[in-house]
Design a protein around this motif. Structure first.
Motif, short mmCIF file in Angstrom:
data_model
loop_
_atom_site.label_atom_id
_atom_site.label_comp_id
_atom_site.label_asym_id
_atom_site.label_seq_id
_atom_site.Cartn_x
_atom_site.Cartn_y
_atom_site.Cartn_z
N GLY A 5 0.85 -1.41 -0.20
CA GLY A 5 0.21 -0.07 -0.40
C GLY A 5 0.60 1.18 0.09
N HIS A 6 1.75 1.43 0.68
CA HIS A 6 3.09 1.99 0.70
C HIS A 6 3.30 2.42 -0.08
CE1 HIS A 6 2.49 1.36 5.06
NE2 HIS A 6 2.38 3.21 5.02
N ILE A 7 4.00 1.39 -0.99
CA ILE A 7 4.48 2.00 -2.10
C ILE A 7 3.49 1.75 -3.48
CG2 ILE A 7 5.03 0.46 -4.69
CD1 ILE A 7 6.46 -2.10 -2.61
N VAL A 8 2.37 1.60 -3.11
CA VAL A 8 1.00 2.23 -4.24
C VAL A 8 1.03 4.43 -3.88
CG1 VAL A 8 -1.35 2.42 -4.70
CG2 VAL A 8 -0.60 0.55 -4.64
N LEU A 9 1.04 4.12 -2.30
CA LEU A 9 0.79 5.69 -2.44
C LEU A 9 1.88 6.35 -2.97
CD1 LEU A 9 -0.20 5.74 1.46
CD2 LEU A 9 -1.44 6.36 -0.27
N LEU A 10 3.43 6.22 -2.73
CA LEU A 10 4.69 6.56 -3.05
C LEU A 10 4.66 6.68 -4.74
CD1 LEU A 10 6.95 8.03 -2.74
CD2 LEU A 10 8.39 5.67 -2.98
N ILE A 11 3.85 5.86 -5.43
CA ILE A 11 3.74 5.71 -6.65
C ILE A 11 2.74 6.79 -7.62
CG2 ILE A 11 3.03 4.72 -9.38
CD1 ILE A 11 4.35 1.79 -7.44
N VAL A 12 2.18 6.78 -6.79
CA VAL A 12 0.46 8.14 -7.37
C VAL A 12 0.67 9.12 -6.73
CG1 VAL A 12 -1.78 8.46 -6.81
CG2 VAL A 12 -0.83 6.09 -7.01
#
Length: 490
Positions: A5-12
């Motif tokens: 989830g944090h990876i997704v937040l970072l990418i977005v």
């Protein structure tokens, strides 16, 4: 929230922030252009000379608005201004704008030249010659021109841009051959200012949404990355950390030369590392944003946010692995892991977390105090450029070309060429290369606000950090050696 989830937040967050900064920069540039139009000025191209042997010079097709657009629009698209001066003062020049199909019909069977492209620095027009043997009627006698000007001296026309496909034609007024003229194009539009405001608004909105998402992702990925005030791993002692009572750099920087390096694999490592380069582009952008957040945190609290600290050190760690593998040393054939965390890899970066940072020093250390170090690092890593000139084509156009290689890049290349022909990486040269990289990363962590200790003007060579220095007594003598002996890695 789990790590994915944090990876997704970072990418977005990175994507939105990059988009926001790009739109904001474009909006600011458009706003500056709009402000310069307040007095009715045009944005003008340089005046350049165009010479062709045919009877007409035709511009590329101008898709002003596009097909299917209403003939009348509720707003002013813009105004085009063209200026032309015959290079031979005795000649009269014609310049006109007309629909593409009318120009094609007029010049059917006529020898003319299409301007395909214009390259600048140096100026070089690219033409396509269209053969023909017919003699056209005088252009000024035609009635299909949307705007035209004809006569001796400088000719100027202005045209309010309209929907459709249009073409600019430059000819001698008597339709004779060999057209030569100095041309300049100018443009102005009332749409630039509202477009600038729209870009700025969209850019700021994307930044306001993207930056918090980016920071949340970085905080999540950096959480649990180590303990404050301690080298973050049990293996840190084996990688250059120091016992209590000794003095050393807070940066623990290692790179172990692979004893069984492939003599040829370095030729393709840059290609194999492309996925890492792509990821690192976005990670360095996140590094820059989180460093700005850390700047404010240090200024007001005197502390570097722990989660952001671990994230940014993770970016440095990832970057060093890829650099050690591909271009800054070529010291291993093991493919770098896609991870910010510590892994069992021959190259590693660790930084001791600072308990406190100077709130005043943060204002000057990233630029003013770092100038001497940047000059030295620039000498190590900056490109020394060799320039040469080439003559291009029958027209004799002179092009300036250049290329170069940094000192670090040259040393790595020499080492890898030796490896290619001898099968052995020269260890003294590897030690020197490691020293340059270690200096660069010391400067990097200081400039990125991660530590307050000023980088030493010292080239510490070798795969591992140098032995720590013992503190001195008040009388200047060396203090007693530490009773704890740490094994040196082999």
């Amino acid at each position: 929230m789990k790590k994915p989830g944090h990876i997704v937040l970072l990418i977005v967050g990175i994507v939105l922030s990059l988009l926001g900064f790009t739109l904001s920069a474009a909006g600011a540039a458009a706003a500056w252009l709009a402000s310069s139009q307040d007095d009715g000025a045009f944005f003008a191209s340089p005046t350049e000379r165009y010479t062709v042997s045919s009877r007409a010079l035709v511009s590329p097709q101008l898709d002003a608005v596009g097909e299917g657009t209403p003939e009348r629009l509720p707003f002013d698209v813009g105004t085009l201004r063209l200026r032309a001066t015959a290079t031979e003062t005795a000649r009269e020049l014609f310049i006109g704008i007309a629909p593409q199909n009318e120009v094609d019909r007029y010049l059917a069977g006529v020898h003319h030249t299409e301007l395909r492209e214009v390259k600048f620095q140096p100026f070089r027009p690219v033409y396509r010659d269209v053969p023909g043997s017919s003699t056209p009627a005088a252009p000024g006698a035609q009635h299909f021109w949307a705007a035209s000007a004809s006569g001796p001296g400088e000719q100027q026309l202005t045209w309010n841009i309209a929907p459709g496909n249009w073409t600019v034609v430059v000819m001698n007024a008597d339709a004779s051959g060999r057209v030569s003229a100095d041309l300049q194009a100018g443009f102005r539009s009332e749409l630039i200012k509202p477009a600038a405001m729209g870009l700025l608004f969209a850019g700021m909105l994307a930044i306001l949404v993207g930056v918090p998402l980016l920071v949340l992702g970085a905080v999540g990925l950096g959480r649990g990355g180590g303990s404050p005030g301690q080298p973050p791993s049990k293996s840190a002692a084996a990688q250059g950390s120091t016992p209590a009572g000794t003095m050393s750099s807070p940066l623990h920087f290692t790179g172990q030369l692979d004893p069984a390096l492939s003599p040829w694999m370095w030729l393709v490592k840059w290609f194999l590392a492309i996925p890492h380069f792509f990821v690192l582009f976005f990670l360095w952008f996140a590094f820059a944003v989180t460093s700005i957040i850390a700047w404010f945190a240090i200024l007001f609290t005197g502390r570097y946010p722990l989660s952001l600290f671990h994230f940014n050190v993770g970016v440095l760690r990832w970057n060093w692995r890829v650099a050690f593998y591909a271009y800054a040393a070529g010291g291993t054939d093991h493919y770098p892991p896609f991870s910010l965390s510590r892994t069992d890899y021959p190259a590693n970066v660790e930084v001791d977390y600072p308990a406190r940072l100077s709130r005043g020093l943060v204002l000057v250390k990233s630029w003013l105090l770092l100038i001497p170090q940047l000059l030295i690092v620039g000498a190590f890593t900056g490109t020394a450029t060799w320039a040469w000139r080439t003559e291009d084509g029958p027209a004799g156009v002179v092009n300036d070309r250049g290329g170069g290689l940094s000192l670090l890049g040259l040393l790595v290349l020499i080492a890898l060429v030796i490896l290619l022909f001898t099968g052995s990486y020269p260890r003294p040269l590897f030690a020197f290369i490691m020293g340059i990289n270690r200096w660069v990363y010391r400067v990097l962590i200081y400039g990125a606000l991660i530590r307050d200790e000023y980088p030493p003007f010292r080239l510490d060579q070798g795969a591992f950090d140098p032995e720590p220095l013992r503190p001195t007594n008040t009388d200047g003598r060396a203090g007693p050696p530490s009773t704890t002996a740490l094994p040196r890695p082999r």
